[in-house]
Scaffold this active site. Sequence first.
Site, PDB file in Angstrom:
ATOM      1  N   GLU A   1       0.811  -1.227   0.000  1.00  0.00           N
ATOM      2  CA  GLU A   1       0.000   0.000   0.000  1.00  0.00           C
ATOM      3  C   GLU A   1       0.842   1.273   0.000  1.00  0.00           C
ATOM      4  O   GLU A   1       0.433   2.290  -0.561  1.00  0.00           O
ATOM      5  CB  GLU A   1      -0.953   0.004   1.185  1.00  0.00           C
TER       6      GLU A   1
ATOM      7  N   HIS B   1     -11.702  -6.131   8.218  1.00  0.00           N
ATOM      8  CA  HIS B   1     -12.393  -5.801   6.962  1.00  0.00           C
ATOM      9  C   HIS B   1     -13.640  -5.001   7.290  1.00  0.00           C
ATOM     10  O   HIS B   1     -14.671  -5.156   6.662  1.00  0.00           O
ATOM     11  CB  HIS B   1     -12.779  -7.062   6.189  1.00  0.00           C
TER      12      HIS B   1
HETATM   13  C1  LIG Z   1      -1.998  -5.091   3.760  1.00  0.00           C
HETATM   14  C2  LIG Z   1      -3.037  -5.902   3.053  1.00  0.00           C
HETATM   15  N1  LIG Z   1      -3.419  -5.531   1.828  1.00  0.00           N
HETATM   16  C3  LIG Z   1      -4.351  -6.232   1.161  1.00  0.00           C
HETATM   17  C4  LIG Z   1      -4.948  -7.318   1.723  1.00  0.00           C
HETATM   18  C5  LIG Z   1      -6.037  -8.100   0.966  1.00  0.00           C
HETATM   19  N2  LIG Z   1      -5.520  -9.422   0.607  1.00  0.00           N
HETATM   20  C6  LIG Z   1      -5.743 -10.490   1.382  1.00  0.00           C
HETATM   21  S1  LIG Z   1      -4.935 -11.854   0.835  1.00  0.00           S
HETATM   22  C7  LIG Z   1      -4.304 -11.015  -0.497  1.00  0.00           C
HETATM   23  C8  LIG Z   1      -3.406 -11.722  -1.453  1.00  0.00           C
HETATM   24  C9  LIG Z   1      -2.244 -12.373  -0.756  1.00  0.00           C
HETATM   25  O1  LIG Z   1      -1.502 -13.124  -1.661  1.00  0.00           O
HETATM   26  P1  LIG Z   1      -0.306 -14.051  -1.214  1.00  0.00           P
HETATM   27  O2  LIG Z   1       0.541 -13.339  -0.214  1.00  0.00           O
HETATM   28  O3  LIG Z   1       0.372 -14.527  -2.428  1.00  0.00           O
HETATM   29  O4  LIG Z   1      -0.986 -15.224  -0.416  1.00  0.00           O
HETATM   30  P2  LIG Z   1      -2.026 -16.305  -0.980  1.00  0.00           P
HETATM   31  O5  LIG Z   1      -3.396 -15.808  -0.632  1.00  0.00           O
HETATM   32  O6  LIG Z   1      -1.796 -16.428  -2.433  1.00  0.00           O
HETATM   33  O7  LIG Z   1      -1.700 -17.545  -0.253  1.00  0.00           O
HETATM   34  C10 LIG Z   1      -4.744  -9.700  -0.496  1.00  0.00           C
HETATM   35  C11 LIG Z   1      -4.429  -8.706  -1.518  1.00  0.00           C
HETATM   36  C12 LIG Z   1      -4.531  -7.651   3.015  1.00  0.00           C
HETATM   37  N3  LIG Z   1      -5.062  -8.677   3.672  1.00  0.00           N
HETATM   38  N4  LIG Z   1      -3.571  -6.927   3.646  1.00  0.00           N
END
Ligand SMILES: Cc1ncc(C[n+]2csc(CCOP(=O)(O)OP(=O)(O)O)c2C)c(N)n1
Lengths: 328, 328, 334, 334
Positions: free
Chosen positions: B60, B129
């Site tokens: 962010e 959330h």
């Molecule tokens: C700081 C933050 N920004 C955005 C989100 C929303 N969000 C939750 S999971 C995710 C993707 C995470 O991807 P990854 O780290 O590759 O883990 P995966 O879900 O693929 O296992 C996002 C954008 C969040 N939880 N925290």
Amino acid sequence: MTEKNLLQAIHDGLAEEMRSDDTVMVMGEDVGRAGGVFRVTQGLQEEFGPFRVMDTPLAESLIVGSAIGLSVNGMRPVAEIQFADFIPPAFDQIVSEAARFYYRSNGAWNVPITIRAPYGVVPGGALYHSQSVEAYFCNTPGLKVVAPTFPADAKAMIKSAIRDPNPVLFLEHKRTYRLIKEDVPDDDFEVPLSKARVHREGTDLTVVSYGLTLYTALQLAQKISDEEGIETEVVEPRTLYPLDRETILDSVKKTGKILVISEANLTGSVAGEIASIVAHEAFEWLDGPVMRLGAPDIPAAAFAKPMMDFFVPSAEKIESAMLELARY
Amino acid sequence: MTEKNLLQAIHDGLAEEMRSDDTVMVMGEDVGRAGGVFRVTQGLQEEFGPFRVMDTPLAESLIVGSAIGLSVNGMRPVAEIQFADFIPPAFDQIVSEAARFYYRSNGAWNVPITIRAPYGVVPGGALYHSQSVEAYFCNTPGLKVVAPTFPADAKAMIKSAIRDPNPVLFLEHKRTYRLIKEDVPDDDFEVPLSKARVHREGTDLTVVSYGLTLYTALQLAQKISDEEGIETEVVEPRTLYPLDRETILDSVKKTGKILVISEANLTGSVAGEIASIVAHEAFEWLDGPVMRLGAPDIPAAAFAKPMMDFFVPSAEKIESAMLELARY
Amino acid sequence: MAVEETRTCHESLGLDEEDLLKIYRNMLLARRVDERSWILNRQGKAAFVISCQGQEGCQVGAAYNLRPGYDYVYPYYRDHGIVMTLGMTARDELLALLGKKEDPNSGGRQMPGHFSSRELNIVTASAPIGVQYPQAAGSALAFKMRGEDGVVLACGGEASTSEGDWHEAMNMAGIHDLPLIFLIQNNVYAISVPEPLQVAGSIAKRAEGYGFPGHQVDGNDVLAVYEVAREAVDRARRGEGPTLIEAKTYRMTAHSSDDDDRRYREREEIEGWRQKDPIVRFERYLMENGVMSEERKEEIGQQIKDEVAKASEYAENAPFADPEEAMERVYAEA
Amino acid sequence: MAVEETRTCHESLGLDEEDLLKIYRNMLLARRVDERSWILNRQGKAAFVISCQGQEGCQVGAAYNLRPGYDYVYPYYRDHGIVMTLGMTARDELLALLGKKEDPNSGGRQMPGHFSSRELNIVTASAPIGVQYPQAAGSALAFKMRGEDGVVLACGGEASTSEGDWHEAMNMAGIHDLPLIFLIQNNVYAISVPEPLQVAGSIAKRAEGYGFPGHQVDGNDVLAVYEVAREAVDRARRGEGPTLIEAKTYRMTAHSSDDDDRRYREREEIEGWRQKDPIVRFERYLMENGVMSEERKEEIGQQIKDEVAKASEYAENAPFADPEEAMERVYAEA
Ligand SMILES: Cc1ncc(C[n+]2csc(CCOP(=O)(O)OP(=O)(O)O)c2C)c(N)n1
Ligand SMILES: Cc1ncc(C[n+]2csc(CCOP(=O)(O)OP(=O)(O)O)c2C)c(N)n1
Ligand SMILES: [Mg+2]
Ligand SMILES: [Mg+2]
């Protein structure tokens, strides 16, 4: 009793806690060999070594984040943010993490950390070494925000903060570091993180303030008492979050008038919260408008001295607000 | 005129601005192929390509920081923060940087960016959330914070935000995305980022609110008018910072009573700022305490539905506060 | 596939048959609990599901090296396989899924997958991505300061490496040779965002720039993960410092029950990865090596099925916390 | 030292004698303005000084590759040598030092060293360390999106790499092959904190993990810096992506006029580095290569001395902004 300024009082509070509890440690930028840019941690690394007084990388999120991790694994870290202006990178770790561990784990994990941050306008400090950041944090349940002004309180409260099982943001007004001196008890006394302090009783109006503006207001309260016979009750919250509402409300119920003063940008400041509590809960007792005085709504104090002086609520402005309210 | 919900209105506002100005772009996590987790940017990447609708890394501070850098090099980015709860890592870039470029450069560099952030409690959203983050930002001179509730306002205000030469934080209440529908003009109309909206005139009390609680309060205003003949004036700030103080003060001067309602944790909320302005500047006109209603001072809404429902100011609580004040 | 299966030989890793079956059980239990969660979601009973499916190999392989309740663990939301290897039960998981009062993680306050256990030293996790890394560095520093041989495992998806917090922790770990293992489960997507838009260069390679080893490993080969994690844990216990592990894997479900992955990825891609399902692969390994018979497999499957069914029933019938409990435990008392 | 001096031969770099003398002048001007600043500080006229002394080679060597007013520059507070190479004058610098109304950076609002110029595309800088990097990535992305050949130079000290922002920008730059040059001036200290407590591994090496080149260069050899920066700028202009440059140098003064460096470093260490003063080294190079005579050196020195004296006089006599100006330019008007 020994006369001490604010710097020494905080230093001594830290040193005593570190001596009496092995898990207490200090961490931050330049806190080690240099003893801190304001010298609050001077001599501590020599006494306690490079781990318990640790120079961290320049990374505030890491400083607070790793303090959290230390605290859940048995330590009691005091993390220093070099200037309060540089606390935003640690914002997430403070408000989303430290403040919520206890709640979100349903009471399993608590975060006993203290975060020290020098705040307030200082000559030459300009936009990024001057800010009053307290409002950013005073809507975060789970966090305590304290801002003692006087050395004896500060020494006692840094100890209370370290011993508190919750995260505590400990704000120190830079301009009062050497300005305010007083006798500080040598023994181990505590001030709770839940009680405001009534510095001066009065019947005509209540002034609520902290930091440099409190110091100024106290002098002016004496002045307008001497010169005009106006008696001001001066209340210092000491802990800004959660607030000791009772002490403030009791005072207003007695005087019928309140002026809240701080050095922060007026709009959105903690002064507004205090004012609105009073406007709600002491409405029947009010004999005049709930007044606030703060810095203008501009980003922060400028470097050039004339503009800087313009920013800070001056003694003149404070006095005339006090008189205006008293005469209302 | 076409009936639209809030989601569609914002989507359309974005699309129209992108069509009429090549420098307008959208960036954030999952805004591209997925069209956003709430589908606000659906179809935009197909129309405008992978750069003007850019999926960023999960960072962010980078999202807002690079939006700043784009904006000073000719672009007009609309940065999306997926949930307002995840805005803290961008806090520094927003409050220390975007909001201050213009001031600190003495007017040389301005930052025309818009930061969209869905906020508010949503079932199943839980602690991270659900948050109402506006108070973190409503003491930052140089920044504008807007939170329209109704589709027509939202469409017009997203356009105003994009065209504004200053950084604008654009808050969207998630639970109103599909809940609120209304006719939205098809032509290019603007709502300024400086004017509150009086939804309903009244003589007995003023309610100031935004987001889901505004929607509820409007229904209740009708109800207590029908049932009890109590006439509530309902004011929506629309822009939370800087506030349109005049519209709020004028209303209170007319009704003599004010209740400020928001979904944020009460202490330290924007409601407090509004209340304290009124308590200071409309004191002579007040016929009752300056009342506020908000969520309790606990970290945020829980996952389990019973605890979640407990958190959100309910219709019952809002109605009883309105009646209490009206009858005061 | 035969290559991967025979490359790692369990004997050479010091694992006996009992170990292998434990590992297998943990993987299967995680999978079955996950599958049950989706059913409860479709039945309208579970508001939110976030899966470990496809990543059980990374998780169980790594966690099997830990000393539960001694080492510190910072799991991320998919790490059902990790927390169950450490000691969480199907019942615990399903209580959390349904947000019940007895949920040991948060008493129904947090979403499922936001793990916490004081007894197991699973440090309370949250939703903001990446915040756990500096915390993990702090916990590792505490071990080092006290001269203890505890290690810290910090987990995340590949997108968690995009946050500044990850880097700040990597740097700190390198500076102080902290007993910290970064386990990055690179499952190709961050919700919809594919790896090339998320990660420049290579995650594993980055470790070198911080002065400590980084390994890329086939995350769908549980024994390969076990091996590299064992090396990392041993190294950390010996006081030699951190290790970064990038486990290449794949998210077999949508991001969560709120996501529709047809918007951004092809069905064929998913099918391709189904062939590399870590559980199927490990089953074949166990059978080919004579560790598990078809019968034994059935038996274990049935046991787990029963366990999950019972746990589900229990969780479904368990009460919610009272609404007013939301007011409690905001501040700890001295 | 002889090795460094002859290793880089200016002809092979395409620099003629005029270029060399311009580079020399810029370095010397930066030094002399800096020295003057300390005098004004000791006289009680300047509240705050933050120096470039010792880093003029890194700064001028890099900036000499830029197109002022076209490329975007994100300097950090020590980059007096950069902004003067781009076109700021001694007068501009001293107006800023004294916080006068005419200060082109901020009209006296910001501390000295917080550079800004719309004309020169010097993007307004602030005090929080590291924030410039994501911004620089954004400006580079804008160039790329428009298909222009502008490049962006983003600067910081070695400690600025410890902030998450640095990493997030490195990742972004690598993902999109942005025309961005990271110039890290590693001057061994961050206020009092020495490099080993600040940087794990190697800054330059980290670039590889993001998939683009990283170079370590002797920052006190202005032509060596010029060379590596030229390569980086050319690469970026050709659309081939970012480069990281780590220029090894030394901070010859205290951190700032508020700092007392005797608390944390030995005088001998500083003396050692005085022998590698980039200006002295470059002077010797110019003399040995017949580019500058002793006379010419005197002449240039005198010109600069006069320029600085005049600038100082002007700045000292210039007015402050009115106090009420603090209220202006909070919001831009449409
Ligand atoms: C700081 C933050 N920004 C955005 C989100 C929303 N969000 C939750 S999971 C995710 C993707 C995470 O991807 P990854 O780290 O590759 O883990 P995966 O879900 O693929 O296992 C996002 C954008 C969040 N939880 N925290
Ligand atoms: C976010 C932030 N934290 C702390 C500071 C205080 N501070 C100013 S300069 C500095 C050291 C910077 O060191 P480095 O990046 O190596 O640059 P150098 O001064 O050595 O050139 C610190 C800690 C700051 N300005 N910003
Ligand atoms: Mg992923
Ligand atoms: Mg340095």
